[in-house]
Design an enzyme around this catalytic site. Structure first.
Site: not given
Ligand code: SAH
Ligand code: SF4
Length: 359
Positions: A92, A105, A112, A116, A119, A196, A220-221, A297, A341
């Site tokens: 994507e 982006c 991945c 997390c 995600c 990121s 960080l979250h 999201n 994402c």
């Molecule tokens: N893997 C890297 C970069 C890709 S994710 C990372 O984790 O930083 C990019 C950003 O989108 C990260 O901050 C991630 O935590 C956030 N993200 C992932 N899923 C999401 C969602 N469902 N809603 C909002 N942000 C999200």
């Molecule tokens: Fe991978 Fe970033 Fe999604 Fe975490 S937030 S699963 S590191 S893409």
């Protein structure tokens, strides 16, 4: 089949390659001019490059390795591209329109492995890393899309925040950055690029040492280990103390500001206590940190998480501000399409699987 993308070579690599194959170095400048300024899509359109050199390039490289699969356009002008790679994998790329310009982006891996818990990208584990060429080509494809529309628009900003963990594909990501910031090519301002990471600590040190002056964002979250480990299992390998040490090193070494990303998850990490804890974590480096509060999201498969109430978001923001922390609530893009994402990709893969079952 040749799958080597010409976009994967930095200028120096292309010049050295051409020299090794008996061509003068200035050919590299010509080829780059055609690729990134005139933005041709076939070697044969490089009319000022001599025939031998064109044949050599055609025998060794390709310009297209991605093909359009699905494109979604949102009412706010966001365009989401699902590209098919040569090996059939889907990735994507998103184009977003802001007041300050157009940002793209990009994705760095197919899936991945960081996994997390909130995600969509982590739902499908990593199949492979993208090559630097495949990452550059995402931007070129979006730029070609804009060129074809004929409004003279140009991609001005890049966020490395698509599918994948860029620091788990470090070398290719670095080559990608070298290509896109090169003044002879796309010349994207390095201050307009943000990478990121979920917090792969050893790579944060390495990244600081590269001296490539792009922005760094840390996902960080959560402001403490207990909570962070619950939502991001990478915190077991790289706990908060280690992550903070690497952030301190990065700031000292580069003297640049760092962005901290914080997704607000309803009743999980969005209480005032957590806002105070987060502010305390960065109290000694207020001038060097910018906190991005991200509305979550929702992802179907992660139904345990919901978006925070607007009231909690504002209270969280106010608490940070009261503590003197620079922060903003991130503006959302493309909320009427699959905005999170990795969401479009995982939905499409599911759809194609379902179709193949019913056939
Ligand atoms: N893997 C890297 C970069 C890709 S994710 C990372 O984790 O930083 C990019 C950003 O989108 C990260 O901050 C991630 O935590 C956030 N993200 C992932 N899923 C999401 C969602 N469902 N809603 C909002 N942000 C999200
Ligand atoms: Fe991978 Fe970033 Fe999604 Fe975490 S937030 S699963 S590191 S893409």
């Amino acid at each position: 089949m040749i799958t080597n993308s010409i976009y994967g070579l930095t200028f120096e690599q292309l010049a050295a390659w051409l020299l090794k194959h008996g061509h003068k170095q200035y050919r590299a400048s010509q080829v780059w001019e055609y690729l990134y300024r005139k933005r041709v899509t076939n070697f044969s359109e490089m009319t000022e490059v001599n025939k031998d050199c064109i044949v050599l390039l055609e025998e060794n490289f390709v310009i297209h390795t991605l093909s359009h699969h699905v494109k979604q356009e949102a009412s706010d002008g966001t365009v989401k591209f699902l590209f098919k790679l040569k090996d059939g994998n889907l990735i994507e790329t998103v184009l977003m329109r802001h007041k300050y310009g157009l940002s793209v982006c990009v994705t760095t891996q197919v899936g991945c492995n960081i996994g997390c818990s909130f995600c969509a990208s982590g739902l499908l584990t990593k199949t492979r890393d993208l090559s630097s060429g495949e990452i550059v080509e995402q931007i070129m494809n979006v730029q070609h899309h804009l060129d074809n529309a004929g409004n003279g628009e140009k991609v001005s900003h890049i966020v490395v925040m698509g599918i994948g963990e860029p620091f788990d594909n470090f070398e290719n990501m670095i080559d990608f950055l070298k290509v896109i910031i090169d003044q002879k090519g796309l010349a994207i301002g390095s201050r307009h690029i943000t990478v990121s990471t979920s917090g792969i600590v050893n790579k944060i040190y390495e990244f600081a040492d590269t001296n490539i002056p792009v922005n760094l964002a840390i996902s960080l979250h959560a402001p403490n280990n207990d909570l962070r480990t619950k939502i991001m299992k990478i915190n077991r390998a790289y706990p908060l103390e280690k992550l903070m040490d690497s952030i301190n090193y990065y700031i000292e070494k580069t003297n640049r500001r760092i962005t901290i990303e914080y997704i607000l998850l309803k009743d999980v990490n969005d209480h005032i206590d957590e806002a105070n804890e987060l502010a305390a974590l960065f109290q000694d480096k207020k001038k060097k940190v910018y906190i991005n509060l991200i509305p979550y999201n929702p992802v179907d498969e992660h139904s345990q998480y919901q978006r925070s109430e607007q009231e909690s978001v504002l209270a969280f923001y106010d608490t940070l501000k009261k503590n003197g922390i620079n922060c903003k609530i991130r503006q959302e893009h493309g909320t009427d399409i699959d905005a999170a994402c990795g969401q479009l990709r995982s939905k499409q893969i599911k759809k194609e699987k379902d179709n193949s079952i019913t056939l």
